[in-house]
Write a protein that holds these residues in place. Structure first.
Motif, mmCIF file in Angstrom:
data_model
loop_
_atom_site.group_PDB
_atom_site.id
_atom_site.type_symbol
_atom_site.label_atom_id
_atom_site.label_comp_id
_atom_site.label_asym_id
_atom_site.label_seq_id
_atom_site.Cartn_x
_atom_site.Cartn_y
_atom_site.Cartn_z
ATOM 1 N N ARG A 1 0.724 -1.251 -0.113
ATOM 2 C CA ARG A 1 -0.030 0.016 -0.024
ATOM 3 C C ARG A 1 0.831 1.376 -0.030
ATOM 4 O O ARG A 1 0.274 2.260 -0.518
ATOM 5 C CB ARG A 1 -1.133 -0.068 1.464
ATOM 6 N N PHE A 2 2.059 1.302 0.538
ATOM 7 C CA PHE A 2 2.833 2.275 0.917
ATOM 8 C C PHE A 2 4.178 2.245 -0.015
ATOM 9 O O PHE A 2 4.555 1.097 -0.090
ATOM 10 C CB PHE A 2 3.241 2.511 2.302
ATOM 11 N N THR A 3 4.516 3.311 -0.490
ATOM 12 C CA THR A 3 5.819 3.279 -1.285
ATOM 13 C C THR A 3 7.031 4.452 -0.757
ATOM 14 O O THR A 3 6.440 5.492 -0.624
ATOM 15 C CB THR A 3 5.519 3.543 -2.960
ATOM 16 N N ILE A 4 8.052 4.052 -0.449
ATOM 17 C CA ILE A 4 8.836 4.915 0.120
ATOM 18 C C ILE A 4 9.875 5.461 -1.272
ATOM 19 O O ILE A 4 10.324 4.317 -2.036
ATOM 20 C CB ILE A 4 9.953 4.391 1.233
ATOM 21 N N SER A 5 10.242 6.606 -1.248
ATOM 22 C CA SER A 5 11.276 7.096 -2.379
ATOM 23 C C SER A 5 11.864 7.986 -2.072
ATOM 24 O O SER A 5 11.509 8.803 -1.204
ATOM 25 C CB SER A 5 10.488 7.284 -3.821
ATOM 26 N N ARG A 6 12.932 8.562 -2.994
ATOM 27 C CA ARG A 6 13.714 9.744 -2.431
ATOM 28 C C ARG A 6 14.279 10.335 -3.708
ATOM 29 O O ARG A 6 14.633 9.574 -4.797
ATOM 30 C CB ARG A 6 14.942 9.346 -1.242
ATOM 31 N N ASP A 7 14.433 11.588 -3.613
ATOM 32 C CA ASP A 7 15.155 12.451 -4.557
ATOM 33 C C ASP A 7 16.110 13.073 -3.991
ATOM 34 O O ASP A 7 16.127 14.126 -3.271
ATOM 35 C CB ASP A 7 14.098 13.423 -5.033
ATOM 36 N N ASN A 8 17.388 12.664 -4.366
ATOM 37 C CA ASN A 8 18.669 13.125 -3.472
ATOM 38 C C ASN A 8 18.924 14.552 -3.986
ATOM 39 O O ASN A 8 19.633 15.234 -3.182
ATOM 40 C CB ASN A 8 19.894 12.235 -3.765
ATOM 41 N N ALA A 9 18.458 14.722 -5.274
ATOM 42 C CA ALA A 9 19.146 15.944 -5.838
ATOM 43 C C ALA A 9 18.252 17.036 -5.090
ATOM 44 O O ALA A 9 18.754 18.085 -4.885
ATOM 45 C CB ALA A 9 18.656 16.254 -7.090
ATOM 46 N N LYS A 10 17.014 16.728 -4.395
ATOM 47 C CA LYS A 10 16.251 17.537 -3.428
ATOM 48 C C LYS A 10 16.338 17.344 -2.099
ATOM 49 O O LYS A 10 15.699 17.906 -1.446
ATOM 50 C CB LYS A 10 14.848 17.583 -3.932
ATOM 51 N N ASN A 11 17.415 16.341 -1.678
ATOM 52 C CA ASN A 11 17.300 15.968 -0.283
ATOM 53 C C ASN A 11 15.892 15.768 0.194
ATOM 54 O O ASN A 11 15.753 16.270 1.337
ATOM 55 C CB ASN A 11 18.151 16.998 0.509
ATOM 56 N N THR A 12 15.460 15.062 -0.706
ATOM 57 C CA THR A 12 13.688 14.850 -0.089
ATOM 58 C C THR A 12 13.263 13.533 -0.090
ATOM 59 O O THR A 12 13.758 12.545 -1.235
ATOM 60 C CB THR A 12 12.727 15.832 -0.993
ATOM 61 N N LEU A 13 12.562 13.079 1.033
ATOM 62 C CA LEU A 13 11.952 11.730 1.121
ATOM 63 C C LEU A 13 10.643 11.788 0.768
ATOM 64 O O LEU A 13 10.064 12.654 1.280
ATOM 65 C CB LEU A 13 12.394 11.080 2.520
ATOM 66 N N TYR A 14 10.351 10.700 0.328
ATOM 67 C CA TYR A 14 8.647 10.787 0.019
ATOM 68 C C TYR A 14 8.121 9.236 0.620
ATOM 69 O O TYR A 14 8.573 8.363 0.583
ATOM 70 C CB TYR A 14 8.284 10.626 -1.564
#
Length: 124
Positions: free
Chosen positions: A67-80
């Motif tokens: 149901r949940f998915t973790i992801s990250r954008d290292n260029a933005k230093n952001t976790l989702y």
């Protein structure tokens, strides 16, 4: 000064979706593992999902998997955290955290920095 700032919480009906974000500042977080946790009223904070520094490895708590998915954008230093098929029992404050090693873990005590949390409320 290390800061983690969550956003994206709110009120949603059962079956709906939300995407949480966690912006990091103050250090180069791209090499470190990061995770999501939640805490319902009257309950202890619990693990939901974690991702390694490389992004190659992910761990999910059983109720979150599928149901949940973790992801990250290292260029933005952001976790989702993409949350789908939400249930009333998902109502909680959601926290992101960073651990200063690249390997992901479910252990709350091993995370070094925490955000302030964002409230998610799922109505039936």
């Amino acid at each position: 000064q290390v800061q983690l700032v969550e956003a994206g919480g709110g009120l949603v009906q059962a079956g709906g979706s939300l995407r949480l974000s966690c912006a990091a500042s103050g250090r180069l977080f791209s090499r470190y593992s990061r995770g999501w946790f939640h805490q319902a009223p009257g309950k202890e904070r619990g693990f939901l999902a974690a991702m390694s520094g490389s992004g190659d490895d992910t761990i999910y708590e059983r109720s979150a998997k599928g149901r949940f998915t973790i992801s990250r954008d290292n260029a933005k230093n952001t976790l989702y955290l993409q949350m789908n098929s939400l249930k009333p029992e998902d109502t909680a404050v959601y926290y992101c955290a960073t651990r200063l090693v690249p390997i992901a873990t479910t252990s709350i005590s091993e995370y070094h920095y925490w955000g302030q949390g964002t409230q998610v409320t799922v109505s039936s």
